[in-house]
Design a protein around this motif. Structure first.
Motif, PDB file in Angstrom:
ATOM      1  N   HIS A  41     -18.565 -39.701 -30.630  1.00  0.00           N
ATOM      2  CA  HIS A  41     -18.184 -38.536 -31.436  1.00  0.00           C
ATOM      3  C   HIS A  41     -18.751 -37.295 -30.746  1.00  0.00           C
ATOM      4  N   VAL A  42     -17.886 -36.385 -30.323  1.00  0.00           N
ATOM      5  CA  VAL A  42     -18.326 -35.166 -29.643  1.00  0.00           C
ATOM      6  C   VAL A  42     -18.271 -34.011 -30.641  1.00  0.00           C
ATOM      7  N   VAL A  43     -19.404 -33.344 -30.811  1.00  0.00           N
ATOM      8  CA  VAL A  43     -19.536 -32.235 -31.758  1.00  0.00           C
ATOM      9  C   VAL A  43     -19.933 -30.988 -30.974  1.00  0.00           C
ATOM     10  N   GLY A  44     -19.242 -29.871 -31.181  1.00  0.00           N
ATOM     11  CA  GLY A  44     -19.594 -28.655 -30.460  1.00  0.00           C
ATOM     12  C   GLY A  44     -19.530 -27.435 -31.344  1.00  0.00           C
ATOM     13  N   HIS A  45     -20.372 -26.445 -31.021  1.00  0.00           N
ATOM     14  CA  HIS A  45     -20.385 -25.182 -31.757  1.00  0.00           C
ATOM     15  C   HIS A  45     -19.869 -24.064 -30.867  1.00  0.00           C
ATOM     16  N   SER A  46     -18.985 -23.222 -31.401  1.00  0.00           N
ATOM     17  CA  SER A  46     -18.499 -22.040 -30.704  1.00  0.00           C
ATOM     18  C   SER A  46     -17.820 -22.428 -29.385  1.00  0.00           C
TER      19      SER A  46
END
Length: 329
Positions: free
Chosen positions: A141-146
């Motif tokens: 699961h890849v989670v990224g901000h901005s």
């Protein structure tokens, strides 16, 4: 702020239309690492070019799911918002949690960093190809901000392309960056449905630092299309609102908090202005436990607990001892 957004979009169009190098800071895969959280107090770096070493790294387990967190523009491994997220996952104690160390390739002029998201995403995808495909397609699961959200989306797109059609199970975009994306730029399409089997977006600063587009599978608009979140005021209102997506997701990671955020289904995008026409009959959970597709209006509180559905008797606050490093223990 709107004027600045317009100027950034014009610069992006100019940069992307040239045949020269799009960025003066060219990403190098050799200088990027996965920083694996071993426990609440320790971590270890594994180079992307030797991602297969994760399989023999003490603390990494194929019996656990893996979350890769990607920070945003101007961040570094020592200066980012990854700490609270890492603490929440340490509290869960059931996940291989890693932060992408992209060195200085997103710590540069914004348009260069935006252009670099595509290449960085390709490098992460290439690193994941070094791991067992069946594990990756079920558990990563890849989670990224901005800008990190845009890297996360690019990772999913490239993994599918380079693997011959295999998909990551999930990509989560936390207020995906708005300038340079979602404006007809074919080279920078932005995180969207199709980048993984399930793409969920938490949108908190729509139209300013974050996108206002409902391009994911699950699109969760906290307080709808209002660009400034409750509790964010003064000169810090925009960055505070942009950060709220991370705050909400982090709260939802704690085991007792996974059901804290519930969104009401909106049949039309225009309903997001007030949320009044969005039904309370058809709802979906936002954050860690998200799984449904659609367009949702999510009410939130101005301070922690942010989730309206939080149980005061079981709520785990961000300053709890759970997941915290205690060198004396």
């Amino acid at each position: 702020m709107n004027l600045l957004q317009d100027q950034l979009q014009k610069i992006c169009k100019l940069v992307l239309s040239t045949s020269a190098n799009h960025s003066n800071v060219i990403p190098e895969m050799e200088r990027m690492n996965f920083v694996l959280q071993l426990d609440a107090c320790r971590n270890v770096s594994v180079p992307l070019i030797r991602a297969q070493d994760l399989l023999t790294t003490p603390g990494f387990s194929l019996s656990r799911k893996t979350v890769i967190f990607v920070t945003g523009w101007g961040s570094s491994i020592n200066r980012s918002n990854a700490g609270p997220v890492a603490k929440a996952f340490a509290c869960r104690n059931d996940t291989n949690f890693m932060v992408l160390d992209a060195a200085n390739f997103i710590q540069t002029f914004y348009t260069w960093a935006a252009v670099n998201t595509d290449t960085i995403g390709r490098f992460v995808a290439q690193a994941l190809l070094k791991l067992d495909r069946s594990y990756v397609t079920r558990n990563v699961h890849v989670v990224g901000h901005s800008l990190g959200a845009q890297i996360a989306g690019a990772t999913g797109r490239y993994y599918q392309q380079l693997s011959g059609g295999a998909q990551l199970p999930r990509v989560t975009g936390l207020d995906p960056a708005n300038p340079c994306f979602y404006d007809g730029f074919k080279k920078l399409p932005g995180t969207q449905s199709g980048d993984a089997a399930y793409v969920d977006l938490i949108i908190t600063n729509p139209g300013l630092a974050g996108t206002a587009e409902d391009v994911g599978d699950g699109n969760f608009f906290a307080q709808g299309l209002a660009p400034i979140k409750s509790g964010c005021t003064g000169l810090d209102a925009i960055p505070c609102s942009h950060q709220r997506a991370v705050d909400y997701f982090t709260e939802s990671v704690y085991p007792n908090n996974t059901q804290n955020f519930r969104g009401n289904y909106c049949a039309a995008y225009a309903n997001l202005w007030t949320g009044r026409a969005c039904t309370r009959v058809r709802t979906a959970i936002m954050g860690y436990a998200a799984s449904r597709s659609g367009l949702y209006y999510v009410e939130v509180n101005p301070t922690e607990n942010y989730g309206k559905e939080a149980n005061p008797d079981t709520f785990t606050p961000s300053n709890s001892a759970c997941g915290a490093c205690n060198l004396n223990s």
